[in-house]
Design an enzyme around this catalytic site. Structure first.
Site, PDB file in Angstrom:
ATOM      1  N   ASP A 172      38.157  38.289  44.547  1.00 12.30           N
ATOM      2  CA  ASP A 172      37.541  37.578  43.229  1.00 12.30           C
ATOM      3  C   ASP A 172      37.447  36.200  44.161  1.00 12.30           C
ATOM      4  O   ASP A 172      37.765  35.952  45.217  1.00 12.30           O
ATOM      5  CB  ASP A 172      38.769  37.349  42.076  1.00 12.30           C
ATOM      6  N   HIS A 245      32.153  35.986  40.894  1.00 16.78           N
ATOM      7  CA  HIS A 245      33.457  35.928  41.380  1.00 16.78           C
ATOM      8  C   HIS A 245      33.387  36.403  42.891  1.00 16.78           C
ATOM      9  O   HIS A 245      34.346  37.220  43.414  1.00 16.78           O
ATOM     10  CB  HIS A 245      34.242  37.226  40.379  1.00 16.78           C
ATOM     11  N   GLU A 309      30.732  37.879  34.022  1.00 16.16           N
ATOM     12  CA  GLU A 309      30.843  36.371  34.283  1.00 16.16           C
ATOM     13  C   GLU A 309      30.143  35.870  35.670  1.00 16.16           C
ATOM     14  O   GLU A 309      30.618  35.132  36.361  1.00 16.16           O
ATOM     15  CB  GLU A 309      32.210  35.924  34.484  1.00 16.16           C
TER      16      GLU A 309
END
Ligand code: ACM
Length: 513
Positions: A172, A245, A309
């Site tokens: 991440d 990410h 995201e």
């Protein structure tokens, strides 16, 4: 009554109990995979009974009978049904078509053990099979790193609950945790975060601890964890989250990124980053090379590409990304991600793997129907699961509203350790039905569900236990039993009192019941 969690489909109590004599053995018949399960059972019973039972082919006081050797189904799963008989006079027999079924029976058998001198198993007859094929727990090792031994313990505990998928969130923005030999800086640079936020990230101004947070798994360690899971018939689904990410990877190899920070570094705050992969041709090759090494380490079918995201602003504002889009005939920045996911899906398929991603991967036009989708955004609000199922996608339900075990679990939350937010109590998790709100004709597309352990606020093994248990017990039961055969919460919580003693005996620091 029994105290098994998850509750088996049927349980008939017998008379008395069976205590294996010190001279007893564990026998197995069928393919060699049955022997491996028998050896695992012997290993489990040594500390539990004080007996070192030998394993041998053929019938014995405890016998595992594997009646077939089925290939995985079209979605990669083996049948897990089993029958278990404990007879006070004749001993124990577990029968299943596959070794995966035997492994589930072994976990049930362990919960029939009544400690004592001698230790004895409750006489009974069990017939059992899971409602859902995918019963998983996810663990984020990026935000806080957990070493290979802790990861194996996490897998052992989920296997005890007859769960069968470990979703390993390996990378991440805040840390890259897997050695990739072709790109050594991913681990060398990407695994080191200079500092970590203290307190909740919504509190301004931010405070940091100024202590570097590091750690990654060598490929040998990854293989050790995968083998540990395989022995328990748990599949490891690795996740490399892309194209968002990815700040830790971009810190190591800035040329693959496009974004804002003039100085790239492993991200030292939580929340969504605007740094994303550039997705130019060199970057796509980079991703494929990383996944090629992943394919060698992870024998399972499903490979998780994340996909959640990923803001489009950087692609909108970068001249380089604009020219990449133009060259591919892509007309909107959102199409960048869907073009990329579609190419990766083809790449996975060509290597005998199946792509799975968070539900944002549906936000494009191109995703091929063989890709599976993991739903996380509140159940059925932003996304239409039934439509995805009709388009051919297989579904795993992991909604924030029922399965985010990083959320608070009890009120008042001010008396709980700091968590990301939310509130998912034990009865609420227990009430989770993956099929709720999904059109009946789409039910067969639902593989199952899983619980998420994001670790922004979970830094230690004890705290991980506390957030995971006992809610994972409730989740395991809902996924094993399914809503139609779901026991009542009062029944579950009565069993949980005994089950909690099992957890405590293993040093699990669960939330008080
Ligand atoms: C997610 O929680 N961003 C999948």
């Amino acid at each position: 009554m029994h105290t098994i969690i998850p509750a088996p489909k049927s349980f008939e109590q017998g008379k008395g109990s069976f205590a294996p004599a010190p001279s007893a053995a564990i026998g197995w018949t069928g393919p060699a995979a049955a022997r491996d399960v028998a050896e695992l059972l012997a290993e489990y019973l040594r500390p539990a009974t004080g007996l070192a039972l030998p394993v041998r082919e053929g019938a014995a006081e405890i016998t595992l009978v594997q009646t077939g050797d089925p290939a995985p189904d079209a979605d990669g799963f083996l049948p897990e049904a089993y029958t278990l008989r404990v007879d006070a006079a004749s001993g124990i027999r577990i029968e299943a078509q596959s070794a995966a079924g035997l492994a589930r029976g072994v976990q049930t058998l362990r919960q029939l053990l009544v400690a004592g001198a001698p230790a004895a198993f409750i006489a009974c007859r069990v017939e059992d099979a899971p409602a859902f094929r995918w019963r998983g727990l996810h663990l984020d090792v990026s935000r806080h790193f957990f070493g290979a031994d802790d990861v194996c313990r996490f897998i052992e505990l989920l296997a005890q609950h007859r769960m069968n998928v470990f979703h390993w969130h390996l990378t991440d923005d805040q840390g890259w945790r897997v050695e990739i030999k072709r790109y050594p800086k991913l681990a060398e640079v990407g695994s080191v975060r200079a500092r970590t936020i203290v307190g909740h990230h919504s509190k301004w101004p931010h405070k940091w601890d100024d202590t570097p947070h590091c750690g990654f798994y060598t490929q040998d360690e990854i293989r050790r964890v995968v083998a540990f899971a395989a022995r328990r018939h748990v599949t490891v689904v690795p996740e490399i989250d892309m194209p968002g990410h990815m700040e830790a990877a971009i810190a190591a190899y800035p040329e693959i990124g496009v974004g804002y920070s003039p100085v790239k570094e492993v991200r030292d705050r939580w929340g969504i980053s605007k740094e994303v992969l550039s997705l130019d041709d060199e970057c796509v090759d980079f991703c494929k090379n990383v996944w090629s090494e992943m394919f060698d380490m992870f024998p399972g079918l499903y490979m998780h590409i994340g996909g959640d995201e990923a803001p489009t602003t950087a692609w909108e504002e970068s001249a380089k990304a604009q020219s990449t889009m133009a060259a591919r005939g892509l007309t909107s920045p959102r199409a960048m991600q869907s073009w990329f996911t579609a190419r990766m899906s083809e790449f996975f398929r060509d290597h005998g793997k199946r792509l799975i991603g968070w539900d944002e991967i549906l936000e494009g036009e191109e995703l091929d129907p063989s890709s599976a989708v993991m739903y996380w955004r509140s159940h059925h609000k932003e996304v239409d699961i039934s439509a995805a199922a009709k388009a051919g996608h297989k579904i795993v339900c992991a909604p924030t509203s029922f399965t985010y075990l990083d959320y608070y679990q009890a009120e008042p939350v001010s008396e709980e350790p700091l968590a990301i937010g939310g509130l998912l109590t034990l009865p609420h998790v227990f009430s989770f039905d993956p099929l709720e709100g999904i059109a009946p004709e789409a039910h067969s597309a639902v593989l199952g569900g899983q619980g998420q352990l994001w670790t922004e606020y979970i830094a230690t093994r004890d705290h991980l236990d506390y957030m995971t248990y006992p809610r994972a017990c409730a989740l395991a039961e809902t996924l094993w039993c399914g809503a139609a055969a779901h026991p009542r919460f009062s029944d579950f919580s009565a069993r949980l009192r005994t089950h909690a003693e099992r957890l405590a005996a293993q040093g699990v620091r669960f939330h008080p019941l």
